[in-house]
Design an enzyme around this catalytic site. Structure first.
Site, mmCIF file in Angstrom:
data_model
loop_
_atom_site.group_PDB
_atom_site.id
_atom_site.type_symbol
_atom_site.label_atom_id
_atom_site.label_comp_id
_atom_site.label_asym_id
_atom_site.label_seq_id
_atom_site.Cartn_x
_atom_site.Cartn_y
_atom_site.Cartn_z
ATOM 1 N N CYS A 49 0.834 -1.214 0.000
ATOM 2 C CA CYS A 49 0.000 0.000 0.000
ATOM 3 C C CYS A 49 0.861 1.254 0.000
ATOM 4 C CB CYS A 49 -0.928 -0.015 1.204
ATOM 5 S SG CYS A 49 -0.028 -0.234 2.739
ATOM 6 N N GLU B 5 -2.591 3.151 13.259
ATOM 7 C CA GLU B 5 -2.038 1.971 13.915
ATOM 8 C C GLU B 5 -0.643 2.323 14.434
ATOM 9 O OE1 GLU B 5 -2.517 -0.923 10.610
ATOM 10 O OE2 GLU B 5 -4.061 -1.808 11.885
HETATM 11 P P1 NAD Z 1 -10.141 -6.415 0.256
HETATM 12 O O1 NAD Z 1 -10.819 -5.198 0.787
HETATM 13 O O2 NAD Z 1 -10.737 -7.091 -0.895
HETATM 14 O O3 NAD Z 1 -10.028 -7.516 1.409
HETATM 15 C C1 NAD Z 1 -9.387 -7.267 2.638
HETATM 16 C C2 NAD Z 1 -9.970 -8.185 3.693
HETATM 17 O O4 NAD Z 1 -11.312 -7.798 3.952
HETATM 18 C C3 NAD Z 1 -10.034 -9.649 3.278
HETATM 19 O O5 NAD Z 1 -9.793 -10.453 4.401
HETATM 20 C C4 NAD Z 1 -11.472 -9.798 2.805
HETATM 21 O O6 NAD Z 1 -11.951 -11.100 2.890
HETATM 22 C C5 NAD Z 1 -12.191 -8.882 3.774
HETATM 23 N N1 NAD Z 1 -13.465 -8.316 3.302
HETATM 24 C C6 NAD Z 1 -13.822 -8.009 2.033
HETATM 25 N N2 NAD Z 1 -15.079 -7.504 2.009
HETATM 26 C C7 NAD Z 1 -15.501 -7.483 3.304
HETATM 27 C C8 NAD Z 1 -16.709 -7.067 3.942
HETATM 28 N N3 NAD Z 1 -17.736 -6.586 3.240
HETATM 29 N N4 NAD Z 1 -16.805 -7.190 5.271
HETATM 30 C C9 NAD Z 1 -15.776 -7.660 5.990
HETATM 31 N N5 NAD Z 1 -14.614 -8.087 5.454
HETATM 32 C C10 NAD Z 1 -14.474 -7.984 4.118
HETATM 33 O O7 NAD Z 1 -8.630 -5.979 0.004
HETATM 34 P P2 NAD Z 1 -7.473 -6.874 -0.631
HETATM 35 O O8 NAD Z 1 -7.713 -6.951 -2.094
HETATM 36 O O9 NAD Z 1 -7.311 -8.107 0.168
HETATM 37 O O10 NAD Z 1 -6.184 -5.973 -0.329
HETATM 38 C C11 NAD Z 1 -5.699 -4.987 -1.161
HETATM 39 C C12 NAD Z 1 -6.087 -3.619 -0.654
HETATM 40 O O11 NAD Z 1 -5.584 -3.428 0.672
HETATM 41 C C13 NAD Z 1 -5.500 -2.493 -1.465
HETATM 42 O O12 NAD Z 1 -6.490 -1.520 -1.671
HETATM 43 C C14 NAD Z 1 -4.400 -1.946 -0.576
HETATM 44 O O13 NAD Z 1 -4.067 -0.600 -0.796
HETATM 45 C C15 NAD Z 1 -4.987 -2.142 0.766
HETATM 46 N N6 NAD Z 1 -3.962 -2.129 1.798
HETATM 47 C C16 NAD Z 1 -3.894 -1.051 2.641
HETATM 48 C C17 NAD Z 1 -2.900 -0.989 3.614
HETATM 49 C C18 NAD Z 1 -2.816 0.169 4.558
HETATM 50 O O14 NAD Z 1 -2.109 0.046 5.555
HETATM 51 N N7 NAD Z 1 -3.479 1.275 4.310
HETATM 52 C C19 NAD Z 1 -1.992 -2.040 3.725
HETATM 53 C C20 NAD Z 1 -2.088 -3.109 2.838
HETATM 54 C C21 NAD Z 1 -3.081 -3.150 1.887
#
Ligand code: NAD
Length: 479
Positions: A281, A460
């Site tokens: 990210c 965090e």
């Molecule tokens: P995602 O939102 O698809 O999924 C993240 C998690 O949330 C997974 O465990 C998923 O199963 C769960 N999830 C999805 N929909 C949900 C809902 N409606 N209710 C509850 N849980 C739900 O994200 P991803 O594709 O796994 O990760 C990539 C994204 O994460 C990118 O946008 C990236 O920028 C972001 N990210 C942010 C940081 C940060 O610190 N800001 C760090 C790493 C990744």
């Protein structure tokens, strides 16, 4: 074929539905195992186990809690190779990245918060006639939901402070990378973590993830993932008045001024663009270069990016591995196509890479550099989260700042300059939560971590995390 079950009350148990999802290996594009497809009933089971464990866990002395969390950190390091191999196979990241970044940092998260809990303190407010003091009490049972890009690293970044503060946890790793979280249960048992203190559920976000967010006995949600899912979680959790920490997407600018330390900037910018296939990210995906330096930078940067070896993630000399899933592979390629349609010129990469057997169906993409696009276009406004960066020039500091801030996101920014005054001006004016100057991803775990705008809310790290996972209560005594 591995079968990954839920970890509830210290035991591995199948999902109550009996249903499983396929787990894929990104380097080969093949099914590598099965994952529990959990739902509301599994969440409820985990929540009951967690509440049953809460009085004893929150009642331990600080030393006792510290010792157990330190033992988890040690257990992660004792299993470093096994965890790194699992992380690499499950996510497509190189074994080197998993071994040197992901798994050591997961251990460090536990070590850091095990120690932090010994030093955490609260305020008191004195006046001649009264004393007020603040209690910081654990919330009870909390939910921790994490993404696939740094699987064990980000899962433990939430779990460790939650446990350190005295809470019990219902955690959910990404369904795309469940393997290391599944192994963590075993390590916690060996470390003496009492049953029920940490419960790990697997399955789909809109099913088991949503059930965690909705559960009335889960008091807070710490979420890292996409802005889309973060918005949905906020919508569901807000009327229930749950505490929320949302770490979401980013589209981070990297501002390069002509007075920078050129060699260090170039080497770091290659890393900040493409580490972990650009799936961090914090990667700098919009690179802005001062006009007078632009042509030199472009030539040297593209030459270095062409040298990056994309290969079998298990091979120690591969610098980039596979992207995490077929869906993500197609998404990243579609953005490269969009960049072309928007008038961008692909300077290198721009396509999938086919490796020899057994990786011929793996999800590999060549690191891609694109120029000629305005900041306003979709390629520069939307998160791609893959090995794709755009480069563009700026006229002066004001222009650099305007382009950097012209984004719906605000996670991090990087500045390359030797001008101290400019550093302070820009660091203050950039709309983001984290600014790096002449470095990238230098992490001090005591510092606040998080973003503004569509990159989320809350912080965090350090005391911020321990404050999030506790409720403050004021007590006033009149003399
Ligand atoms: P995602 O939102 O698809 O999924 C993240 C998690 O949330 C997974 O465990 C998923 O199963 C769960 N999830 C999805 N929909 C949900 C809902 N409606 N209710 C509850 N849980 C739900 O994200 P991803 O594709 O796994 O990760 C990539 C994204 O994460 C990118 O946008 C990236 O920028 C972001 N990210 C942010 C940081 C940060 O610190 N800001 C760090 C790493 C990744």
């Amino acid at each position: 074929m591995q079968t990954i079950n839920n970890f509830i009350n210290g035991q591995y148990v199948p999902p109550l539905s009996g249903e499983y999802l396929d787990n894929f290996a990104p380097a080969t594009g093949t099914v590598s195992g099965k994952i529990a497809r959990s739902g509301t009933a599994d969440v409820d089971r985990a929540v009951q186990a967690a509440w049953a464990a809460f009085p004893a866990w929150s009642g331990l002395s600080l030393d006792q809690r510290h010792d157990i969390l330190r033992a988890v950190a040690d257990g992660i390091l004792q299993n470093l190779n096994r965890l790194a191999e699992a992380e690499s196979a499950d996510s497509g990241k190189t074994i080197t990245t998993a071994r040197t970044i992901d798994i050591p940092r997961a251990a460090q998260n536990f070590k850091f918060f095990a120690t932090a809990l010994l030093h955490f303190s609260s305020e008191s407010h004195q006046r001649p006639d009264a004393l007020s003091y603040t209690l910081r009490q654990p919330l009870g049972v909390v939910g921790c939901i994490s993404p696939w890009n740094l699987p064990l690293y980000l899962f433990t970044w939430k779990i460790a402070p939650a446990l350190a503060a005295g809470n019990c946890v219902v955690g959910k790793p990404s369904e795309i990378t469940p393997l290391t979280a599944a192994l963590l249960g075993e390590i916690c048992n060996d470390a003496g973590l009492p049953p029920g203190v940490l419960n790990i559920l697997h399955g789909l976000g809109p099913e088991v993830g949503a059930a965690i967010v909705e559960h009335p006995q889960i008091k807070a949600i710490s979420f890292t993932g996409s802005t889309r899912a973060g918005a949905e979680i906020a919508r569901v959790a807000a009327p229930k008045f749950k505490k929320l920490s949302l770490e979401l997407g980013g589209k981070n600018p990297n501002l390069i001024f002509a007075d920078c330390d050129y060699d260090k900037m170039l080497e770091t910018t290659v890393r900040s663009s493409f580490n972990n296939q650009g799936q961090i990210c914090l990667c700098g995906s919009r690179i802005y270069v001062e006009k007078s330096l632009y042509e030199r930078f472009k030539k040297d940067f593209v030459a270095q990016v062409r040298q990056i070896r994309v290969g079998d993630p298990a091979a120690p000399d591969s610098r980039l591995g596979a992207v995490v899933s077929k869906m993500h592979f197609e998404k990243v390629l579609s953005y490269i196509q969009l960049a072309r349609e928007e008038g961008g010129a692909v300077l290198c990469g721009g396509e999938a890479i086919q490796l020899p057997t057994p990786h011929e169906n793996g999800w590999f993409i060549a690191p891609t550099v694109i120029e000629g696009l305005p900041t306003k276009c979709r390629t520069n406004q939307e998160e791609i989260f893959g090995p794709v960066v755009t480069i563009q020039s700026f006229d002066d500091e004001a222009d650099a700042l305007q382009q950097a801030n012209d984004s719906p996101y605000g996670l991090s920014a990087t500045i390359w300059t030797s001008d101290l005054n400019r550093t302070h001006r820009l660091a203050s004016a950039l709309q983001c939560g984290i600014v790096w100057v002449n470095t990238w991803m230098l992490r001090d775990l005591r510092t606040p971590f998080g973003g503004v705008k569509n990159s989320g809310m809350g912080r965090e790290g350090g005391w911020d995390a321990l404050r999030f996972f506790t409720e403050s209560k004021n007590v006033t005594i009149e003399f």
